[in-house]
Structures are given as structure tokens and as C-alpha cells.
Design an enzyme around this catalytic site. Sequence first.
Site, mmCIF file in Angstrom:
data_model
loop_
_atom_site.group_PDB
_atom_site.id
_atom_site.type_symbol
_atom_site.label_atom_id
_atom_site.label_comp_id
_atom_site.label_asym_id
_atom_site.label_seq_id
_atom_site.Cartn_x
_atom_site.Cartn_y
_atom_site.Cartn_z
ATOM 1 N N ASN A 118 -10.376 4.241 -4.101
ATOM 2 C CA ASN A 118 -10.239 2.997 -3.292
ATOM 3 C C ASN A 118 -9.594 3.467 -2.161
ATOM 4 O O ASN A 118 -8.456 4.338 -2.319
ATOM 5 C CB ASN A 118 -9.618 1.882 -4.073
ATOM 6 C CG ASN A 118 -9.153 0.742 -3.089
ATOM 7 O OD1 ASN A 118 -8.542 0.676 -2.213
ATOM 8 N ND2 ASN A 118 -9.504 -0.688 -3.785
ATOM 9 N N LEU B 162 0.602 -1.294 0.036
ATOM 10 C CA LEU B 162 0.090 -0.194 -0.128
ATOM 11 C C LEU B 162 0.829 1.436 -0.035
ATOM 12 O O LEU B 162 0.569 2.202 0.490
ATOM 13 C CB LEU B 162 -1.009 0.042 1.120
ATOM 14 C CG LEU B 162 -2.086 -1.021 1.040
ATOM 15 C CD1 LEU B 162 -2.865 -1.066 2.176
ATOM 16 C CD2 LEU B 162 -3.032 -0.851 -0.522
ATOM 17 N N CYS C 290 -6.387 -6.223 1.755
ATOM 18 C CA CYS C 290 -5.164 -6.125 1.020
ATOM 19 C C CYS C 290 -4.107 -7.160 1.869
ATOM 20 O O CYS C 290 -4.248 -7.167 3.201
ATOM 21 C CB CYS C 290 -4.473 -4.750 1.415
ATOM 22 S SG CYS C 290 -2.767 -4.802 0.873
HETATM 23 C C1 LIG Z 1 0.938 -4.623 -8.172
HETATM 24 C C2 LIG Z 1 -0.585 -4.446 -7.817
HETATM 25 C C3 LIG Z 1 -1.010 -3.553 -6.681
HETATM 26 C C4 LIG Z 1 -2.356 -3.841 -6.302
HETATM 27 N N1 LIG Z 1 -2.900 -2.733 -5.212
HETATM 28 C C5 LIG Z 1 -4.067 -2.848 -4.867
HETATM 29 C C6 LIG Z 1 -4.352 -1.704 -3.838
HETATM 30 O O1 LIG Z 1 -3.692 -0.872 -3.589
HETATM 31 N N2 LIG Z 1 -5.842 -1.642 -3.475
HETATM 32 C C7 LIG Z 1 -6.655 -2.853 -3.901
HETATM 33 O O2 LIG Z 1 -7.670 -2.805 -3.579
HETATM 34 N N3 LIG Z 1 -6.197 -3.738 -4.710
HETATM 35 C C8 LIG Z 1 -4.990 -3.699 -5.321
HETATM 36 N N4 LIG Z 1 -4.517 -4.892 -6.079
HETATM 37 C C9 LIG Z 1 -5.508 -5.952 -6.433
HETATM 38 C C10 LIG Z 1 -6.054 -5.549 -7.828
HETATM 39 O O3 LIG Z 1 -6.884 -4.435 -7.678
HETATM 40 C C11 LIG Z 1 -7.044 -6.840 -8.393
HETATM 41 O O4 LIG Z 1 -7.846 -6.951 -7.518
HETATM 42 C C12 LIG Z 1 -6.192 -7.982 -8.385
HETATM 43 O O5 LIG Z 1 -4.959 -7.667 -9.133
HETATM 44 C C13 LIG Z 1 -6.962 -9.057 -9.439
HETATM 45 O O6 LIG Z 1 -7.066 -8.549 -10.666
HETATM 46 P P1 LIG Z 1 -5.865 -8.865 -12.163
HETATM 47 O O7 LIG Z 1 -5.677 -10.154 -11.941
HETATM 48 O O8 LIG Z 1 -6.714 -8.397 -13.315
HETATM 49 O O9 LIG Z 1 -4.818 -7.851 -11.830
HETATM 50 C C14 LIG Z 1 -3.268 -4.687 -6.642
HETATM 51 C C15 LIG Z 1 -2.624 -5.629 -7.634
HETATM 52 C C16 LIG Z 1 -1.540 -5.532 -8.178
HETATM 53 C C17 LIG Z 1 -1.071 -6.844 -9.073
#
Ligand SMILES: Cc1cc2nc3c(=O)[nH]c(=O)nc-3n(C[C@H](O)[C@H](O)[C@H](O)COP(=O)(O)O)c2cc1C
Lengths: 269, 309
Positions: free
Chosen positions: B100, B74, B131
Amino acid sequence: MPYVLDCEIAANDEAAPAHRRMRVCAPQIAREAQPGQFAMLQTADGYAPFLRRPMSFERVLPEAVAFLYKVEGEGTRLLAAMRPGQTISVHGPLGKGFSIDSTISRHILVAGGIGVAPLPALADAVTRACRRPPDVVIGARTKRFLLCGDVFRSMGCEVYLATDDGSVGEKGVASHVLERLAPNPDTQIYACGPMPMMRATAQIAARSGAACQVSLEAQMACGDGACLGCVVESIFENEGEKMVRVCTDGPVFDAQHIDWNAHNFAYDR
Amino acid sequence: MKPNLEVRIGALRMKNPVTVASGTFGYGQEYARYFDIAALGAVTIKSITLKPRAGNAPPRLVETPAGILNAIGLQNVGLDAYLAEKAPFLRKHGATIIANIYGSQPDEYCELARRLEEAHAADAIEANLSCPNVHDAATARGPALVAQIPERVAEYSRALRAATKLPLLVKLTPNVADIREPALAAQEAGADGVSLINTLMGMAIDPETRRPRLANVIGGLSGPAIRPVALKMVWDASRVLQIPVIGMGGICTAPDAIQFLLAGANAVAVGSMSFRQPDAALQIVRGLADYLEHHQIPDVNDLVGAIAT
Ligand SMILES: Cc1cc2nc3c(=O)[nH]c(=O)nc-3n(C[C@H](O)[C@H](O)[C@H](O)COP(=O)(O)O)c2cc1C
Ligand SMILES: Cc1cc2nc3c(=O)[nH]c(=O)nc-3n(C[C@H](O)[C@H](O)[C@H](O)COP(=O)(O)OP(=O)(O)OC[C@H]3O[C@@H](n4cnc5c(N)ncnc54)[C@H](O)[C@@H]3O)c2cc1C
Ligand code: FES
């Protein structure tokens, strides 16, 4: 401004054992690319690997850019298998490159291993800005892996070599040779290579009063400053500035801004 | 005739059902140099906290088969910098904003939501209760993400519901035995929708050095590797919920997004794919419109839950 372009591969040849040089036709990218900047190369149409691979510009030519790369794992193996005439998706130019202060009299480029990759483009730019080719120190494990010596010599650079086994040049690492070249406050050092070598270079610069720029590496996902995956620790203490992104705040940093003690060398390969 | 792409998540209107996943699109600025970010249904920003955070020690990211493991922790600019620098940029570009937020207490979430609403710096709130990468909350290695405990999901959602009139989304974790329980808890507490899934907890070890590949040891898995898991969770949750679902997890192309709509998602978020292809979300908007036209479907909402079983 970065582009995402399908570019034709003009050449992809061996440069040393397990090292290759790829030249791609990319006029827009070539017009804007600065030494020290990089591109993210897509190595597969499918998802193995899923992410692009960051590669520095070795040369910026009128209509093309060249990459010099070491075959490490799956992504670079796929790059190595690509043939002239095929297209590759190139995302770049990205990052903050080297800055050249032509009021400084002496410019020394220091490379360790594949860290030599961004330095030919830099040597070119230093020569143009300062009307004099820089000095170059190249370190490698052994003679067979010494890269770009001829490239620098053809630009008129004084080239100093170091190998771990003494098979050519001085036996030892590039930073030892640098020390012998006696940098002073009117010297600009530019370094790229393994982290221990860059830390040693930063220490030599700090002791001698020379200015020092380092080009760092990190695992990257986006290359655009969005994922925050590629950070290194800086000397800035406040929470908002502590972690700097190699992709957008760098890859080139003032060596004094990096917290070398915080870096965990155990994770380097 | 052009098919209708507009969807609603509670009172939130999205001009199309495609947003981006928090943490994969920065604050919009990073990607505005590639395309018009207002062309998306919404821009979901990286989680913000009341104070700026430096995040976890590097290395924070490693690639695994068809996916990414991350332990960013975060890192974010904090609420004040978001309000001063990031929100004005998004507003100037005409983006619909899903903000968010993350806090360590219900109070912190409420303060974030209130101040975002006051400053008109969000069109909806997405509460990140899931998270996996924050070590200050003793959650990094323990069992207790808020979103793993339905009672706590209800508690946090209720507090937020009372604190803001903005549409409220609750972001859930897939690291549970039954996704329906936290989803129903969010609905009963007054959430306008749920976002799923956040990352799946995972790890990787370097056999040569015997070290974990991430300094944080564990991280969250995202990317195409998790898509089937995400799809099934969206299907499970949407069948028991009355409120909308924003589906995400490994969406890379328009056909991937359509799968999520068919499984019951009312909207989708594109995450890790933006790293590989900066305009992936825009291409998915276009691919979705083409699909509707090609199949002569007048309204994208007709696809929602339309799986043929
Ligand atoms: C590098 C990275 C940082 C992320 N940071 C957050 C975040 O700050 N808050 C959050 O709710 N989800 C965060 N996520 C989760 C994504 O929002 C998402 O739920 C998750 O990656 C699944 O989607 P995807 O497979 O398309 O990436 C993060 C994901 C990645 C890969
Ligand atoms: C800004 C930047 C510029 C770069 N420029 C060049 C260049 O010009 N030429 C070049 O050969 N390489 C360069 N690299 C490194 C290059 O990106 C990696 O070697 C490449 O991504 C490896 O991909 P792979 O799929 O072949 O290996 P993977 O299968 O991803 O990895 C193989 C092994 O190498 C290690 N590794 C992978 N990437 C890195 C890394 N970035 N740092 C340390 N260890 C790593 C992995 O941990 C693994 O053990 C650069 C990196 C950055 C960040
Ligand atoms: S690689 Fe994503 S922030 Fe640097």
C-alpha cells in the site's frame, strides 16, 4: 513470546473502593512475564467493548499472574463482574519492562494512584537482583485509595506515603516525598502514575543526576506495535524515530528520552 | 475433495481470498510471532511514503461503540527502510505482498510503484487515495481526498498504470455520495481492482473536558460498526464493475467475510479485528474452507456475487 490464551480466573477481589485484584492461572505467561510488562485482557465476548484492555502485571507468581485495576469505564466494569472459575482471554506478556542495574546502590519506586499496579512485581525483582528491598513512595488522593502498602512492607521495603488531603503520610504528591529522599547519581528511580507526577519525577531525577525509568500509559488497540495508535513524542528529532510506541518501545522508557514538553496534558484524565 | 480457495485479482494470484487491511497488520513482522503469515492470501502492508513520516500528534486513537476512531496520520518507516528491512522479512517468510502506497502527487505514487517493482518488494500495488488523516495535504478538514473526486482518481490511476506492470489496486473512500463513480473511474483508468472501504470520517468529544478525543479532531472509523455500510458499498460497486473488488470494513469472522463475497467481493481484508485477535485473519481462512466443505461448494469463486435476491 506473547501468547493469546484462555485462562481461568482464580480470584477477583476488592482491593480498595472501586479497585480490584484479579489473579489468573497462566503458567506459560507467568514463566516469561517481566516486571513492567503488561497483558491485553478481553473484557467481552461481543463487541462492547471491541478492544482489549491493557493491564500491567502486579505480581508474577509461579503458575499465575495478578492484575490490580481501577474500575474506570465499561471494560473494567466487566472485568470487575467476572467470577473465579470463569475464563478470560489474556494476550501477553507484551512490551518492554523495567531493567534493573544491580550496580546502583539505591533503588526508589514512586507510584501515583493506580500507577502502583506494576510496582510489586518490580519490588520483588529488585530485591532478588540487589539482595536488598527497594524504597517505595506511594501517593494517592486519600487514605482509602492507598494501595499495596502492606504488600511492600511484607517484602521488607521502606514505605513512604503521601496523600492529597494529608489523611495519611505526608500531605502532597509522591514526587515531593521523592525530593526529600535526596536521590543522587547512584540512585535508580522507577515511576508510574499520572503524567504530571511522572514529569515532576523526571525533573527531580534530571536535577539530581539519578537514573529514571517511567512506565507510560496510552490508549491502545493492538499492543503489538502494529496500529501506531499508542505513541508518545520522544526527544529524537528524525521523522522515523520521533514517535515511540508505548506498547512495544515501552511501556517503560528512560525518562530522558521522553519529550515532556510536547505532551499535551489537557488530554489526560 | 478440498475446495479451491485460490482467487485472482488481475495477474495477482492469492492462495485464498483473505488478506489484511493496510495499517492494521504493520509490516507482517508484528504478527508473524502468532502464526505463519504466508498462510494468508496476501499481506497488505501499512501505507508507505517516499520519506519516513512521524504522523499526527497523540492522542490518535479512541474506542467508540463497536469500533475505533483513528488519526494516525500515516506514520511509516518510509520506502528505503521498507526495502531494506521489511520486504526481506516478508519475502523470507514466503508472504504474497500487497504494497500500500501513499503520496501527495501522482509522481510520488509512480516513483514508489517503480521502485517497489524494481526491488521485487511487492506482488501488487494498492494506491491509498483515501486516507482521511493527513494534514499536510490540506485534506484533514477539507473536502478533497483524491478518492472523492472521480476525475482525480482517474488521473492518479492512469499515471500509476503507466508506471508499473504490477497488479494495481485503487483504495477508495466511503466518504462519497456514490461509490460507483470513483470505482468506475479507477476501472476506466486501467486499475486491476478496487479496495473498499477505507475508514468513515468521524469524531468524538469528551463532555467533561469539552475536548475532541483525538488531537487531530477528526479521524477514521473502523471495526464492526461500519460493516453494514462497507457491505453495501461493495455490493453497489461490484454490480457495475468488471474488475475485482477487495472488500473490507468490520470483518471479524468467517461468516462476515462470506457476506462480502456474496455481495460481490472477490477477496476480503481483515482490519481492526487483528487488534483484538492477532490470528483473526488465519481463523477466517480456516472458517471459509470449512464453510465451503460443509456446503459442498467446490470453488470459493462460486460464492462471489452469489447473494440470493
Ligand atoms: C489504526 C488504523 C490504521 C490504518 N492505516 C491505514 C493506512 O495506512 N492505509 C490505508 O490505506 N488504510 C489504513 N487503514 C484503513 C484500513 O485499511 C481499513 O480500510 C479500515 O480500517 C476498514 O477495515 P476494518 O473495519 O476491518 O478495520 C487504517 C485503519 C486503522 C484502524
Ligand atoms: C501499558 C498499560 C498498563 C496499564 N496497567 C493498568 C493497571 O495495571 N491497572 C489499571 O487499573 N489500569 C491500567 N492501565 C489503564 C487501563 O488500561 C485503563 O484504565 C482501561 O483501559 C480503561 O478501560 P475501561 O473500558 O474501563 O474504560 P474506558 O471506558 O475505556 O475509559 C474510561 C475513562 O478512562 C479514560 N481512560 C481509559 N484508558 C485510559 C488510559 N490508558 N489512560 C488514560 N485514561 C484512560 C478514558 O478516556 C475514559 O474517560 C494500563 C494502561 C496501559 C497502557
Ligand atoms: S497499541 Fe498498537 S501500536 Fe501500540
